[in-house]
Motif scaffolding. Structure first.
Motif, PDB file in Angstrom:
ATOM      1  N   HIS A 131       0.805  -1.224   0.000  1.00  0.00           N
ATOM      2  CA  HIS A 131       0.000   0.000   0.000  1.00  0.00           C
ATOM      3  C   HIS A 131       0.842   1.280   0.000  1.00  0.00           C
ATOM      4  O   HIS A 131       0.388   2.317   0.508  1.00  0.00           O
ATOM      5  CB  HIS A 131      -0.962   0.027   1.197  1.00  0.00           C
ATOM      6  CG  HIS A 131      -1.965  -1.088   1.190  1.00  0.00           C
ATOM      7  ND1 HIS A 131      -3.110  -1.047   0.429  1.00  0.00           N
ATOM      8  CD2 HIS A 131      -1.976  -2.273   1.848  1.00  0.00           C
ATOM      9  CE1 HIS A 131      -3.802  -2.156   0.628  1.00  0.00           C
ATOM     10  NE2 HIS A 131      -3.133  -2.927   1.479  1.00  0.00           N
ATOM     11  N   VAL A 132       2.019   1.258  -0.541  1.00  0.00           N
ATOM     12  CA  VAL A 132       2.839   2.466  -0.664  1.00  0.00           C
ATOM     13  C   VAL A 132       2.522   3.146  -1.990  1.00  0.00           C
ATOM     14  O   VAL A 132       2.408   2.492  -3.026  1.00  0.00           O
ATOM     15  CB  VAL A 132       4.345   2.116  -0.606  1.00  0.00           C
ATOM     16  CG1 VAL A 132       5.198   3.360  -0.877  1.00  0.00           C
ATOM     17  CG2 VAL A 132       4.692   1.506   0.737  1.00  0.00           C
ATOM     18  N   VAL A 133       2.401   4.478  -1.964  1.00  0.00           N
ATOM     19  CA  VAL A 133       2.214   5.259  -3.191  1.00  0.00           C
ATOM     20  C   VAL A 133       3.471   6.077  -3.441  1.00  0.00           C
ATOM     21  O   VAL A 133       3.901   6.845  -2.578  1.00  0.00           O
ATOM     22  CB  VAL A 133       0.993   6.194  -3.086  1.00  0.00           C
ATOM     23  CG1 VAL A 133       0.907   7.098  -4.316  1.00  0.00           C
ATOM     24  CG2 VAL A 133      -0.284   5.385  -2.926  1.00  0.00           C
ATOM     25  N   VAL A 134       4.064   5.916  -4.614  1.00  0.00           N
ATOM     26  CA  VAL A 134       5.198   6.731  -5.052  1.00  0.00           C
ATOM     27  C   VAL A 134       4.792   7.388  -6.360  1.00  0.00           C
ATOM     28  O   VAL A 134       4.482   6.703  -7.336  1.00  0.00           O
ATOM     29  CB  VAL A 134       6.477   5.892  -5.241  1.00  0.00           C
ATOM     30  CG1 VAL A 134       7.645   6.798  -5.625  1.00  0.00           C
ATOM     31  CG2 VAL A 134       6.805   5.105  -3.983  1.00  0.00           C
ATOM     32  N   ASP A 135       4.792   8.720  -6.384  1.00  0.00           N
ATOM     33  CA  ASP A 135       4.274   9.435  -7.549  1.00  0.00           C
ATOM     34  C   ASP A 135       5.188  10.615  -7.864  1.00  0.00           C
ATOM     35  O   ASP A 135       6.168  10.878  -7.157  1.00  0.00           O
ATOM     36  CB  ASP A 135       2.841   9.898  -7.273  1.00  0.00           C
ATOM     37  CG  ASP A 135       2.050  10.159  -8.542  1.00  0.00           C
ATOM     38  OD1 ASP A 135       2.574   9.923  -9.646  1.00  0.00           O
ATOM     39  OD2 ASP A 135       0.894  10.610  -8.427  1.00  0.00           O
ATOM     40  N   GLY A 136       4.826  11.362  -8.909  1.00  0.00           N
ATOM     41  CA  GLY A 136       5.585  12.540  -9.290  1.00  0.00           C
ATOM     42  C   GLY A 136       6.964  12.188  -9.827  1.00  0.00           C
ATOM     43  O   GLY A 136       7.265  11.039 -10.148  1.00  0.00           O
ATOM     44  N   ARG A 137       7.814  13.210  -9.918  1.00  0.00           N
ATOM     45  CA  ARG A 137       9.199  13.021 -10.364  1.00  0.00           C
ATOM     46  C   ARG A 137      10.037  12.687  -9.130  1.00  0.00           C
ATOM     47  O   ARG A 137      10.685  13.569  -8.549  1.00  0.00           O
ATOM     48  CB  ARG A 137       9.689  14.275 -11.075  1.00  0.00           C
ATOM     49  CG  ARG A 137       8.916  14.585 -12.362  1.00  0.00           C
ATOM     50  CD  ARG A 137       9.204  15.999 -12.859  1.00  0.00           C
ATOM     51  NE  ARG A 137      10.614  16.192 -13.160  1.00  0.00           N
ATOM     52  CZ  ARG A 137      11.193  15.910 -14.323  1.00  0.00           C
ATOM     53  NH1 ARG A 137      10.469  15.371 -15.309  1.00  0.00           N
ATOM     54  NH2 ARG A 137      12.469  16.139 -14.528  1.00  0.00           N
ATOM     55  N   THR A 138       9.998  11.438  -8.748  1.00  0.00           N
ATOM     56  CA  THR A 138      10.582  10.996  -7.488  1.00  0.00           C
ATOM     57  C   THR A 138      11.698   9.994  -7.735  1.00  0.00           C
ATOM     58  O   THR A 138      11.521   9.027  -8.488  1.00  0.00           O
ATOM     59  CB  THR A 138       9.504  10.364  -6.587  1.00  0.00           C
ATOM     60  OG1 THR A 138       8.527  11.362  -6.267  1.00  0.00           O
ATOM     61  CG2 THR A 138      10.109   9.824  -5.304  1.00  0.00           C
ATOM     62  N   THR A 139      12.832  10.215  -7.083  1.00  0.00           N
ATOM     63  CA  THR A 139      13.961   9.286  -7.132  1.00  0.00           C
ATOM     64  C   THR A 139      14.218   8.775  -5.721  1.00  0.00           C
ATOM     65  O   THR A 139      14.336   9.560  -4.783  1.00  0.00           O
ATOM     66  CB  THR A 139      15.229   9.993  -7.660  1.00  0.00           C
ATOM     67  OG1 THR A 139      14.978  10.480  -8.984  1.00  0.00           O
ATOM     68  CG2 THR A 139      16.413   9.042  -7.675  1.00  0.00           C
ATOM     69  N   ILE A 140      14.319   7.461  -5.584  1.00  0.00           N
ATOM     70  CA  ILE A 140      14.557   6.833  -4.283  1.00  0.00           C
ATOM     71  C   ILE A 140      15.859   6.050  -4.362  1.00  0.00           C
ATOM     72  O   ILE A 140      16.012   5.152  -5.192  1.00  0.00           O
ATOM     73  CB  ILE A 140      13.393   5.919  -3.880  1.00  0.00           C
ATOM     74  CG1 ILE A 140      12.087   6.739  -3.820  1.00  0.00           C
ATOM     75  CG2 ILE A 140      13.665   5.247  -2.542  1.00  0.00           C
ATOM     76  CD1 ILE A 140      10.858   5.909  -3.550  1.00  0.00           C
ATOM     77  N   GLY A 141      16.806   6.387  -3.475  1.00  0.00           N
ATOM     78  CA  GLY A 141      18.132   5.805  -3.516  1.00  0.00           C
ATOM     79  C   GLY A 141      18.196   4.370  -3.034  1.00  0.00           C
ATOM     80  O   GLY A 141      17.291   3.860  -2.366  1.00  0.00           O
ATOM     81  N   ALA A 142      19.294   3.720  -3.370  1.00  0.00           N
ATOM     82  CA  ALA A 142      19.501   2.298  -3.082  1.00  0.00           C
ATOM     83  C   ALA A 142      19.312   1.981  -1.607  1.00  0.00           C
ATOM     84  O   ALA A 142      19.711   2.742  -0.723  1.00  0.00           O
ATOM     85  CB  ALA A 142      20.905   1.889  -3.523  1.00  0.00           C
ATOM     86  N   GLY A 143      18.689   0.846  -1.350  1.00  0.00           N
ATOM     87  CA  GLY A 143      18.572   0.335   0.004  1.00  0.00           C
ATOM     88  C   GLY A 143      17.506   0.976   0.864  1.00  0.00           C
ATOM     89  O   GLY A 143      17.331   0.590   2.025  1.00  0.00           O
TER      90      GLY A 143
END
Length: 266
Positions: free
Chosen positions: A43-55
């Protein structure tokens, strides 16, 4: 291969590293990038211009990269950049930047964002930062490395919090907090220095001693603040920690400086 649960909705344009994991009922938008080993629980929402780093690991019901809570936002292509090895717990919200704030919200590495924490638009967060449960940052806040913000605390927009500072729970922070400062209160006041945090991070006894003396000098009743800062800068020119505090105070800001309360000590 990417581990994507059958119930997740992941846009085909999303850039997802091969060993990332997307759990049940997650939603990942087209302009999102998930680095190596990123794990999204259910149930996680990730939207937009989003960058998520390793780990980085994100827990259920977090909302990451959705539109900022700013009436001046008009759909500009701003970004949210999250560093590596963060733990983002349940119901955390993080928003991208706006045109009025540099177009980017940045979160460093190795952070812990506990249940219900909020990082608003255009915030800049350093490394090894902890936001306890329901701690909230308004827009344009700067939080430097190793800061701890206690549960149910709120930080006013444009406030800067210096490295290694400690914000007590249920505090309302309206003004800048010096590096190594410890503040608390409904309208937060300096209560001294974060001595425990400094010892845990290996700050030398000489530096702690210098910071204690500099603190007393900076917040004494003699002269103006500018005069006291200049004096401390000269008297402790060989202390990197004290010079960091001096540079912080001298930096341009739109907020005042959090001052000691009547019972403040170091």
């Amino acid at each position: 291969m990417v581990d994507i649960h059958p119930t997740a909705i992941v846009d085909t344009k999303a850039d997802i590293a091969g060993d990332a994991s997307v759990g049940p009922y997650c939603i990942v938008g087209p302009d999102c990038k998930l680095g190596a080993g990123v794990k999204l629980h259910a149930h996680v929402v990730v939207d937009g211009r989003t960058t998520i780093g390793a780990g980085t690991e994100i827990f259920p019901f977090a909302s990451i990269g959705t539109k900022p809570q700013d009436l001046k936002f008009h759909g500009e292509e701003s970004e949210l950049i999250i560093g590596e090895n963060n733990r983002i717990r349940e119901h955390v919200t993080m928003n991208p930047g706006t045109q009025g704030g540099g177009m980017v919200t940045k979160v460093g590495d190795n952070g812990l964002f506990m249940v219900g924490a909020h990082v608003a638009h255009d915030c800049i967060i350093g490394n090894n930062v902890i936001l306890a449960n329901n701690a909230t940052l308004a827009g344009h806040v700067i939080v430097e490395d190793f800061v701890i913000i206690g549960g149910l605390s709120a930080v006013h927009q444009f406030v800067r919090i210096g490295a290694h500072a400690m914000i007590g729970g249920m505090s309302g922070v309206e003004n800048d907090v010096i590096p190594f400062g410890s503040v608390m209160g409904e309208r937060a006041q300096l209560s001294g220095l974060n001595i425990v945090g400094m010892k845990r991070r290996g700050v030398s006894k000489d530096e702690i001693h210098a910071l204690r003396n500099a603190y007393r000098a900076l917040f004494s009743s003699e002269g103006t603040l500018g005069e006291r800062v200049e004096s401390v800068s000269v008297d402790y020119k060989d202390s990197p920690a004290v010079q960091g505090v001096v540079d912080f105070i001298r930096s341009e800001t739109s907020r005042g400086l959090t001052q000691p309360g009547s019972k403040g000590n170091d």
